[in-house]
Scaffold this motif. Structure first.
Motif, short mmCIF file in Angstrom:
data_model
loop_
_atom_site.label_atom_id
_atom_site.label_comp_id
_atom_site.label_asym_id
_atom_site.label_seq_id
_atom_site.Cartn_x
_atom_site.Cartn_y
_atom_site.Cartn_z
N ASN A 168 0.83 -1.19 0.00
CA ASN A 168 0.00 0.00 0.00
C ASN A 168 0.87 1.25 0.00
O ASN A 168 1.93 1.31 0.63
N ASN A 169 0.41 2.25 -0.71
CA ASN A 169 1.04 3.56 -0.71
C ASN A 169 0.06 4.53 -0.03
O ASN A 169 -1.08 4.62 -0.48
N PRO A 170 0.43 5.19 1.06
CA PRO A 170 1.79 5.53 1.48
C PRO A 170 2.35 4.68 2.63
O PRO A 170 3.40 5.01 3.16
N THR A 171 1.67 3.62 3.04
CA THR A 171 2.08 2.94 4.27
C THR A 171 3.14 1.86 4.05
O THR A 171 3.87 1.52 4.98
N GLY A 172 3.21 1.28 2.84
CA GLY A 172 4.17 0.22 2.56
C GLY A 172 3.70 -1.16 2.93
O GLY A 172 4.39 -2.15 2.67
N THR A 173 2.55 -1.28 3.57
CA THR A 173 2.06 -2.57 4.06
C THR A 173 1.44 -3.38 2.93
O THR A 173 0.75 -2.85 2.07
N ALA A 174 1.70 -4.69 2.95
CA ALA A 174 1.14 -5.61 1.96
C ALA A 174 0.00 -6.41 2.56
O ALA A 174 -0.06 -6.63 3.78
N LEU A 175 -0.91 -6.83 1.72
CA LEU A 175 -2.03 -7.66 2.16
C LEU A 175 -1.60 -9.11 2.25
O LEU A 175 -0.92 -9.63 1.37
N ALA A 176 -2.03 -9.78 3.32
CA ALA A 176 -1.78 -11.20 3.47
C ALA A 176 -2.71 -11.97 2.55
O ALA A 176 -3.76 -11.47 2.12
#
Length: 371
Positions: free
Chosen positions: A166-174
Motif C-alpha cells: 500500500n502507498n503511502p504505508t508500505g504494508t502488503a495484504l496477506a
C-alpha cells in the motif's frame, strides 16, 4: 472576457502532483535511485533508433511482442504463468487504472477502497463520473476483512481498489485478507438488469511488488481461482524506468477484452514498446538493484526505530515513519537542509523513499538536526 465551459465539479480542484523542487537529495516520489547502466543505455539507444526509423507507420496496436515479454517476466518473478493474451499495458499504471474504471465503473457505479491509500484513486473515480467510497484501515494499516465484507455488501461496488504494498504505508495484504475480500466480491457488483448479480472487480495494485519481503505473496497466485481479480504492475519502480511510463495488468481474457474497448487507438508508442522490451531483457542487473534497495530499506527502518520513531512495516521501496506533533515543521526543516521527502498519509506521519547509501545517510543526518 470569455468564460469557458469548464466542468463545475472541477472548479475547486488542483492538479495532482508531488512537489518538484531542485534539491540535492530528492526522496519524495518513490523512484529507483539508480540510473540505467551503460549497457542498458546502449541497447535502449539501438532499439529506439530502430523504432524511430519507422515513425511514419503506426505502432503495433496490440503490442504482441511486449505482452509476451511481460508474461515471461511475471512467470520468472512470481512463479505464475499468465498467457500473453491476459496481459495489457498502457502509459503508466495510471492509464491502466483509468482504462479499468472506464470499462467497469462510471456514472451510477461505486469505486471502493480503504484509507489511507494512494491519493490518485479518488481522482480516477472522479474522472470517470464514479462514486468514490472509502473505508478505514486498522491502526496498523491492515484491512479488517469483516469490516471490508460489510462495506462490500452495503456499497455493491463495481470496482474495489487495493494497493499491496500500500502507498503511502508500505504494508502488503496477506493471502487470507485478499482471499476474504475476493470471496466477498464474488457476487457483490452493481445491478445491471440481469438475473445474476455480477462480481465486483477487485484490482490489486502491485506497483511495488518486486520490493516485497520474502514470503509475502503476489496476488498473481490467485488469478486462476478468481476471474474477477486484476493485478496491476509498473516498470517505474523496480525497473528504474519512471520516465518510460509503462504500466500493465494481468487478468482474465474477459477483463482484457473489456479494456480494449475503451483504450485510444495506438495508445502505446513504438518507442515505448521497444524501450520497455530492452529493459525487460536487462532484468538481472535491475534485480540486483532491487535487492540492494530492500536491504537499505530494512537497515533504514531499524535506524529510525533506534531513534525512537514508529515505522510501518514496509514491503515497498519507502518507509512511513513518525509520529510528529508537527510533521510539517520536520518536513520543512529537512527541506532547508537539502532533503525532500513527502508529507503524506495519516496526520503525524512522513514518508521517505529509499535512496542511494549517500542519500540515505544525508537524510539521517538532516533528520537528526531537524528533530
Amino acid at each position: 472576457m470569455t468564460r469557458l465551459p469548464f466542468r463545475p465539479e472541477f472548479a475547486d480542484e488542483v492538479p495532482y502532483g508531488a512537489p518538484q523542487l531542485d534539491v540535492p537529495v530528492a526522496l519524495n516520489v518513490n523512484e529507483n535511485p539508480y540510473p540505467p547502466d551503460a549497457d542498458l543505455l546502449a541497447d535502449i539507444a539501438r532499439a529506439a533508433g530502430e523504432a524511430a526509423s519507422r515513425l511514419n507507420r503506426y505502432p503495433d496496436r496490440d503490442f504482441v511482442a511486449l505482452r509476451q515479454d511481460l508474461a515471461d517476466y511475471l512467470a520468472e518473478e512470481s512463479g505464475v504463468r499468465v498467457p500473453a493474451a491476459q496481459i495489457w499495458a498502457a502509459n503508466g499504471s495510471n492509464e491502466i487504472m483509468l482504462h479499468l474504471l472506464q470499462a467497469f465503473a462510471g456514472p451510477g457505479r461505486t469505486v471502493l477502497s480503504f484509507a489511507p491509500t494512494y491519493s490518485m484513486y479518488p481522482e480516477y473515480a472522479r474522472d470517470t463520473f464514479s462514486r468514490w467510497v472509502v473505508g478505514p484501515r486498522r491502526e496498523d494499516f491492515s484491512i479488517d476483512v469483516q469490516a471490508a465484507r460489510e462495506a462490500i455488501a452495503r456499497e455493491r461496488p463495481a470496482v474495489i481498489l487495493l494497493a499491496s504494498p500500500n502507498n503511502p504505508t508500505g504494508t502488503a495484504l496477506a493471502r487470507g485478507e485478499l482471499e476474504g475480500i475476493l470471496d466477498a466480491a464474488a457476487a457483490s457488483g452493481p445491478e445491471d438488469g440481469s438475473s445474476e448479480r455480477p462480481s465486483s472487480l477487485v484490482v490489486v495494485d502491485e506497483a511495488y511488488a518486486e520490493f516485497r519481503r520474502d514470503g509475502t505473496p503476489s496476488a498473481l497466485e490467485l488469478l486462476a481461482r478468481y476471474p474477477h481479480a486484476v493485478v496491476t504492475r509498473t516498470m517505474s519502480k523496480a525497473f528504474g524506468a519512471a520516465a518510460l511510463r509503462l504500466g500493465y495488468l494481468a487478468a482474465s481474457r474477459e477483463v482484457v477484452d473489456a479494456v480494449t474497448v475503451v483504450r485510444l487507438p495506438y495508445h502505446l508508442s513504438a518507442v515505448t514498446q521497444a524501450v520497455a522490451r530492452v529493459a525487460l531483457a536487462h532484468r538481472e542487473p535491475l534485480r540486483r538493484q532491487v535487492a540492494q534497495i530492500r536491504m537499505a530499506r530494512d537497515a533504514l527502518a531499524q535506524e529510525l526505530r533506534d531513534r525512537g520513531l514508529r515505522v510501518a512495516p514496509s514491503d515497498a521501496n519507502f518507509l512511513l515513519f513518525g509520529t510528529f506533533p508537527d510533521r510539517h515543521a520536520v518536513w520543512q526543516a529537512l527541506l532547508e537542509r537539502g532533503v525532500l521527502i513527502r508529507e503524506v498519509g495519516p496526520e503525524g506521519w512522513l514518508r521517505v523513499s529509499i535512496g542511494t547509501p549517500e542519500e540515505n545517510a544525508a537524510f539521517l543526518a538532516a533528520l537528526g538536526e531537524a528533530m
